[in-house]
Design an enzyme around this catalytic site. Structure first.
Site, mmCIF file in Angstrom:
data_model
loop_
_atom_site.group_PDB
_atom_site.id
_atom_site.type_symbol
_atom_site.label_atom_id
_atom_site.label_comp_id
_atom_site.label_asym_id
_atom_site.label_seq_id
_atom_site.Cartn_x
_atom_site.Cartn_y
_atom_site.Cartn_z
ATOM 1 N N THR A 1 -11.429 22.527 -22.262
ATOM 2 C CA THR A 1 -12.591 21.530 -22.315
ATOM 3 C C THR A 1 -12.531 20.936 -20.796
ATOM 4 O O THR A 1 -11.749 20.952 -19.946
ATOM 5 C CB THR A 1 -12.477 20.445 -23.069
ATOM 6 O OG1 THR A 1 -13.657 19.839 -23.519
ATOM 7 C CG2 THR A 1 -11.366 19.570 -23.059
ATOM 8 N N THR A 2 -13.494 20.158 -20.700
ATOM 9 C CA THR A 2 -13.760 19.816 -18.941
ATOM 10 C C THR A 2 -12.509 18.910 -18.668
ATOM 11 O O THR A 2 -11.956 18.750 -17.808
ATOM 12 C CB THR A 2 -15.084 18.969 -18.972
ATOM 13 O OG1 THR A 2 -15.965 19.921 -19.186
ATOM 14 C CG2 THR A 2 -15.187 18.281 -17.691
ATOM 15 N N HIS B 1 10.592 -23.299 -1.754
ATOM 16 C CA HIS B 1 9.686 -24.051 -2.066
ATOM 17 C C HIS B 1 8.885 -24.374 -0.646
ATOM 18 O O HIS B 1 8.418 -25.406 -0.293
ATOM 19 C CB HIS B 1 9.859 -25.355 -2.806
ATOM 20 C CG HIS B 1 10.635 -25.378 -3.992
ATOM 21 N ND1 HIS B 1 10.088 -24.747 -5.055
ATOM 22 C CD2 HIS B 1 11.890 -25.373 -4.176
ATOM 23 C CE1 HIS B 1 11.189 -24.689 -5.907
ATOM 24 N NE2 HIS B 1 12.180 -25.198 -5.478
ATOM 25 N N ARG C 1 0.302 7.481 -19.137
ATOM 26 C CA ARG C 1 0.922 8.210 -17.795
ATOM 27 C C ARG C 1 0.313 7.623 -16.705
ATOM 28 O O ARG C 1 0.842 7.108 -15.851
ATOM 29 C CB ARG C 1 0.658 9.637 -17.825
ATOM 30 C CG ARG C 1 1.868 10.479 -18.952
ATOM 31 C CD ARG C 1 1.657 11.755 -18.745
ATOM 32 N NE ARG C 1 2.797 12.532 -19.897
ATOM 33 C CZ ARG C 1 2.355 12.640 -21.259
ATOM 34 N NH1 ARG C 1 1.271 12.445 -21.604
ATOM 35 N NH2 ARG C 1 3.517 13.305 -21.961
ATOM 36 N N SER D 1 -7.859 -11.465 20.027
ATOM 37 C CA SER D 1 -8.917 -12.182 19.803
ATOM 38 C C SER D 1 -10.081 -11.829 20.711
ATOM 39 O O SER D 1 -9.793 -11.649 21.812
ATOM 40 C CB SER D 1 -8.645 -13.754 19.607
ATOM 41 O OG SER D 1 -9.842 -14.683 19.748
ATOM 42 N N SER D 2 -11.412 -12.045 20.562
ATOM 43 C CA SER D 2 -12.373 -11.666 21.139
ATOM 44 C C SER D 2 -12.530 -13.055 22.315
ATOM 45 O O SER D 2 -13.330 -12.672 23.092
ATOM 46 C CB SER D 2 -13.788 -11.233 20.427
ATOM 47 O OG SER D 2 -14.213 -12.234 19.660
ATOM 48 N N LYS E 1 -3.979 -14.509 21.818
ATOM 49 C CA LYS E 1 -3.659 -14.305 20.824
ATOM 50 C C LYS E 1 -3.135 -13.085 20.700
ATOM 51 O O LYS E 1 -3.355 -11.959 20.891
ATOM 52 C CB LYS E 1 -4.584 -14.235 19.670
ATOM 53 C CG LYS E 1 -5.618 -15.568 19.698
ATOM 54 C CD LYS E 1 -4.755 -16.723 18.917
ATOM 55 C CE LYS E 1 -4.606 -16.553 17.562
ATOM 56 N NZ LYS E 1 -5.675 -16.504 16.804
ATOM 57 N N ARG E 2 -1.817 -13.242 19.869
ATOM 58 C CA ARG E 2 -1.060 -11.797 19.452
ATOM 59 C C ARG E 2 -0.996 -11.963 17.693
ATOM 60 O O ARG E 2 0.124 -12.494 17.214
ATOM 61 C CB ARG E 2 0.304 -11.737 19.864
ATOM 62 C CG ARG E 2 0.284 -11.655 21.625
ATOM 63 C CD ARG E 2 1.481 -11.355 22.191
ATOM 64 N NE ARG E 2 2.439 -10.231 21.944
ATOM 65 C CZ ARG E 2 3.324 -9.775 22.491
ATOM 66 N NH1 ARG E 2 3.705 -10.494 23.871
ATOM 67 N NH2 ARG E 2 4.105 -8.595 22.145
ATOM 68 N N ASN E 3 -2.031 -11.439 17.091
ATOM 69 C CA ASN E 3 -2.118 -11.791 15.781
ATOM 70 C C ASN E 3 -1.353 -10.678 15.061
ATOM 71 O O ASN E 3 -1.208 -9.538 15.483
ATOM 72 C CB ASN E 3 -3.653 -11.560 15.344
ATOM 73 C CG ASN E 3 -4.485 -12.830 15.935
ATOM 74 O OD1 ASN E 3 -3.877 -13.664 16.308
ATOM 75 N ND2 ASN E 3 -5.555 -12.445 15.871
#
Length: 454
Positions: free
Chosen positions: A107-108, A155, A234, A278-279, A284-286
């Site tokens: 069957t399929t 925390h 499964r 960033s543009s 920035k070094r994200n």
């Protein structure tokens, strides 16, 4: 035009890799269908169920390179059936009446489920490879920073000193358990489906069992004990484990993001030449790679719930639940592959700012060592009294903006019980990391002994 994150050339690298897209794409899915049909026909030929010549012809034409995939897709949309057009495409390529014998019994869902299992099995090997690579990157961090002191936080605030090697060892242990889970599920997971319309194998005749064993051997899969078309545990288990892996990777990535905050400055993801943060803010070094992992992981975790919903099957087969898997399974596999690839890159070249970690150990003015002071003082005045004295000194120091050392020495009872040298000694954060280095050694020994890092 691209319509989703996996085929959009601008952002697909954030969600998957080319390796995994080569596994979970239209062409490979169709080829896996044909792999089933070829193995099925060849085994029927061996058992004398269909002519051997027909079986060989069918297998020779079950090649995606011979098929017009777009034409098959158009026909699937027209007749509203996922498999029949693919079968007929091969039938038309066969000589004489050989094509009449293709798909002679299954069957399929037999075909599609087994094909998906073959795709996942290919992906599984890559997951194990990448988990191992991440594990080895973590081993190096554990070794290099076994004794590197840093602030331990609970925390969200400073608690007590630990070592960075200890933090990395926690991550390593967790990844080791994921590797173990992946290996443990293999015998349960990697089986094929060849049960017919309602699971009784009625359409396969008296040689059904031998046929099933032969087909699955050809495909490199195990034989299921019974029909699993109405039992989707499964696939659900597999995505659940991917969800666990993705959650761990996101946890590590999120920790790196937090420790990369300007105000903390202890860890930094790799920064390649030309990378732009960033543009509008050139400085920035994200932590963009880690951010991609945290974001992508949410989709996998939601798919865990989706796969659990898809376990609710009506009777012997249920197309509505089954179709849910068509989205959640490949999507989860693709995203997890992408996350593993990114974190392999991040952890293999993670920048650890040892000086920044040491600086932060002193940022509380000594109050980080309140526990140590309390236990040292308790030897002279008793634990409960020591707790009260240290609490009073701590509140006095914090409220008046003075160091913990000064606050302690301004307390007459503390000053009477401890000398200046003793106070200074217990306020050295680098000497109060407990068994952290030894624990790192123990974890490394255990993980190496487990064999998964080799």
């Amino acid at each position: 035009m691209a319509s989703g994150v996996f085929d959009d050339i601008l952002i697909q690298h954030l969600w998957s890799t080319e390796e995994f897209r080569n596994i979970f794409n239209d062409h490979n899915r169709l080829q896996k269908w044909y792999d089933f049909e070829a193995a099925f026909a060849l085994e029927q030929g061996e058992l004398g169920i269909i002519p051997k010549e027909a079986a060989a012809d069918i297998a020779a034409n079950c090649k995606i390179s011979k098929i017009d995939v777009n034409a098959v897709a158009a026909e699937i949309r027209r007749i509203k059936h996922p498999l029949v057009p693919a079968v007929k495409a091969v039938q038309q390529l066969c000589k004489g009446d050989h094509g009449e014998y293709i798909h002679f019994g299954p069957t399929t869902q037999d075909v599609l489920d087994t094909a998906v299992m073959l795709q996942i099995k290919d992906a599984h090997a890559l997951y194990l490879r990448d988990i191992k690579a991440i594990g080895n990157a973590l081993v190096k961090l554990c070794e290099q920073h076994r004794d590197t002191p840093m602030v331990g936080r609970s925390h969200g605030v400073q608690a007590l000193p630990i070592t960075f090697g200890h933090k990395a060892a926690v991550w390593l242990s967790e990844m080791g358990r994921h590797y173990e889970r992946m290996r443990q599920l293999e015998p349960r997971m990697f089986v094929g489906g060849m049960v017919g319309a309602v699971g009784t194998q009625a359409s396969f005749g008296p040689k059904a069992k031998a046929l099933e064993q032969g087909v699955m051997k050809r495909l490199g899969l195990g034989v299921a004990d019974i029909n699993w078309q109405p039992a989707r545990d499964r696939f659900a288990e597999y995505v659940n484990v991917l969800g666990l892996i993705s959650a761990t990777l996101a946890k590590i990535a999120n920790e790196i993001i937090i420790l990369e905050h300007t105000e903390i400055g202890e860890l930094y993801e790799p920064f390649s030449a030309g990378k732009v943060g960033s543009s509008t803010m050139p400085h920035k070094r994200n932590p963009s790679s880690c951010e991609a992992v945290v974001g992508a992981s949410r989709a996998v975790r939601y798919n865990v719930a989706y796969m659990l919903e898809s376990m609710l099957i009506e009777h012997e087969r249920d197309g509505s639940a089954w179709r849910g898997e068509w989205k959640a399974l490949p999507e989860s596999c693709l995203i997890t592959g992408g996350m593993l690839s990114i974190m392999k890159y991040v952890l293999s070249d993670l920048h650890v700012d040892v000086a920044g970690m040491r600086r932060n150990l002193d940022s509380l003015g000594g109050f980080l060592l309140s526990e140590r002071v309390m236990f040292a003082l308790s030897e002279k005045v008793g634990k409960q009294t020591a707790h009260d004295l240290v609490y009073e000194a701590s509140m006095h120091g914090i409220e008046n903006g003075i160091s913990f050392e000064d606050a302690l020495l301004q307390n007459p009872q503390v000053k009477k019980a401890m000398t200046l040298a003793e106070v200074k000694a217990v306020l050295d954060p680098t000497t109060y990391v407990g068994r952290a280095p030894e624990i790192v050694d123990e974890v490394l020994q255990q993980q190496r002994a487990a064999g998964w890092l080799n």
